[in-house]
Scaffold this motif. Structure first.
Motif, mmCIF file in Angstrom:
data_model
loop_
_atom_site.group_PDB
_atom_site.id
_atom_site.type_symbol
_atom_site.label_atom_id
_atom_site.label_comp_id
_atom_site.label_asym_id
_atom_site.label_seq_id
_atom_site.Cartn_x
_atom_site.Cartn_y
_atom_site.Cartn_z
ATOM 1 N N ARG A 22 0.651 -1.086 0.030
ATOM 2 C CA ARG A 22 0.031 0.031 -0.063
ATOM 3 C C ARG A 22 0.829 1.113 -0.030
ATOM 4 N N ILE A 23 1.893 1.245 0.700
ATOM 5 C CA ILE A 23 2.830 2.372 0.726
ATOM 6 C C ILE A 23 3.377 2.624 -0.683
ATOM 7 N N ASP A 24 4.152 1.389 -1.237
ATOM 8 C CA ASP A 24 4.485 1.539 -2.656
ATOM 9 C C ASP A 24 3.603 2.129 -3.546
ATOM 10 N N ARG A 25 2.462 1.603 -3.375
ATOM 11 C CA ARG A 25 1.193 2.186 -4.347
ATOM 12 C C ARG A 25 0.649 3.541 -4.040
ATOM 13 N N ASP A 26 0.504 3.874 -2.838
ATOM 14 C CA ASP A 26 -0.255 5.032 -2.444
ATOM 15 C C ASP A 26 0.727 6.292 -1.886
ATOM 16 N N TYR A 27 2.022 6.018 -2.043
ATOM 17 C CA TYR A 27 2.960 6.933 -1.200
ATOM 18 C C TYR A 27 2.595 8.677 -1.217
ATOM 19 N N ALA A 28 1.856 8.897 -2.553
ATOM 20 C CA ALA A 28 1.544 10.262 -2.608
ATOM 21 C C ALA A 28 0.261 10.834 -1.996
ATOM 22 N N MET A 64 8.729 7.545 3.660
ATOM 23 C CA MET A 64 9.412 8.837 3.435
ATOM 24 C C MET A 64 10.562 8.366 2.357
ATOM 25 N N THR A 65 11.167 7.336 2.540
ATOM 26 C CA THR A 65 12.066 6.694 1.354
ATOM 27 C C THR A 65 11.397 6.531 0.053
ATOM 28 N N ARG A 66 10.298 5.943 -0.134
ATOM 29 C CA ARG A 66 9.376 5.787 -1.267
ATOM 30 C C ARG A 66 9.251 7.221 -1.986
ATOM 31 N N ARG A 67 9.007 8.221 -1.186
ATOM 32 C CA ARG A 67 8.615 9.774 -1.434
ATOM 33 C C ARG A 67 9.833 10.130 -1.935
ATOM 34 N N ILE A 68 10.879 10.236 -1.372
ATOM 35 C CA ILE A 68 12.146 10.616 -1.862
ATOM 36 C C ILE A 68 12.413 10.212 -3.104
ATOM 37 N N GLU A 69 12.424 8.676 -3.303
ATOM 38 C CA GLU A 69 12.996 8.178 -4.461
ATOM 39 C C GLU A 69 12.007 8.697 -5.688
ATOM 40 N N ARG A 70 10.820 8.894 -5.403
ATOM 41 C CA ARG A 70 9.875 9.565 -6.476
ATOM 42 C C ARG A 70 10.211 10.831 -6.805
ATOM 43 N N ALA A 71 10.484 11.855 -5.643
ATOM 44 C CA ALA A 71 10.855 13.099 -5.922
ATOM 45 C C ALA A 71 12.192 13.177 -6.545
ATOM 46 N N MET A 72 12.967 12.155 -6.432
ATOM 47 C CA MET A 72 14.290 12.121 -7.316
ATOM 48 C C MET A 72 14.133 12.154 -8.466
ATOM 49 N N VAL A 89 4.749 14.330 -4.244
ATOM 50 C CA VAL A 89 4.955 12.996 -3.734
ATOM 51 C C VAL A 89 4.179 12.765 -2.391
ATOM 52 N N GLY A 90 3.428 13.638 -2.040
ATOM 53 C CA GLY A 90 2.378 13.574 -0.974
ATOM 54 C C GLY A 90 2.950 14.236 0.299
ATOM 55 N N CYS A 91 4.189 14.783 0.234
ATOM 56 C CA CYS A 91 4.703 15.707 1.626
ATOM 57 C C CYS A 91 3.810 16.889 1.656
#
Length: 146
Positions: A22-28, A64-72, A89-91
């Motif tokens: 769910r975190i991987d899918r809905d990180y945003a 947060m790691t998932r969000r940062i990866e996507r932000a990168m 990315v949902g922050c």
């Protein structure tokens, strides 16, 4: 015959995989540990402890790691500002985003945006993602000043 604690442990692992997925899918999306725990039929404390045992970090840290990866990835494209990438990315806090980004990547998001856009020119996105992946479960190395 399987013991009750072993059966419960397997059930918990299945729920933990669902939480991670769910975190991987809905990180945003707006996610918090309490909501993730309700979906896994666990208390927030139990989810946090079990998730850390299974994956080596807390659910919040994983998110947060998932969000940062996507932000990168968004910052490498170069068409979004740091603020736009943060919210995409949902922050909800630019300060928290920038702090966590710097911890994981080793430089602030604005510096990463400038550097990564030049460094990954011509690389396929799948290769760029792999070589720029943030460091997990430990802080980025601090560059030495001479």
């Amino acid at each position: 015959m399987t013991s009750q604690p072993a059966v419960q442990h397997l059930r918990d692992l299945a729920w933990l995989r669902r939480v991670r997925d769910r975190i991987d899918r809905d990180y945003a999306q707006p996610l918090d540990v309490e909501a993730l725990a309700r979906g896994a039929h666990m208390s927030a404390g139990h989810l946090s402890r079990q998730f850390r045992l299974a994956y080596g970090e807390s659910p919040y840290s994983y998110l947060m790691t998932r969000r940062i990866e996507r932000a990168m990835a968004l910052l490498r494209r170069g068409d979004l500002s740091v603020t736009e990438a943060c919210f995409a990315v949902g922050c909800s806090s630019l300060g928290t985003f920038s702090t966590r980004f710097t911890e994981l990547v080793g430089m602030p998001p604005s510096a990463y945006r400038r550097k990564a856009a030049r460094a990954t020119v011509g690389l396929p996105s799948c290769v760029a993602k792999q070589v720029t992946r943030p460091i997990r479960n430990r802080e980025a190395p601090v560059s030495s000043r001479t």
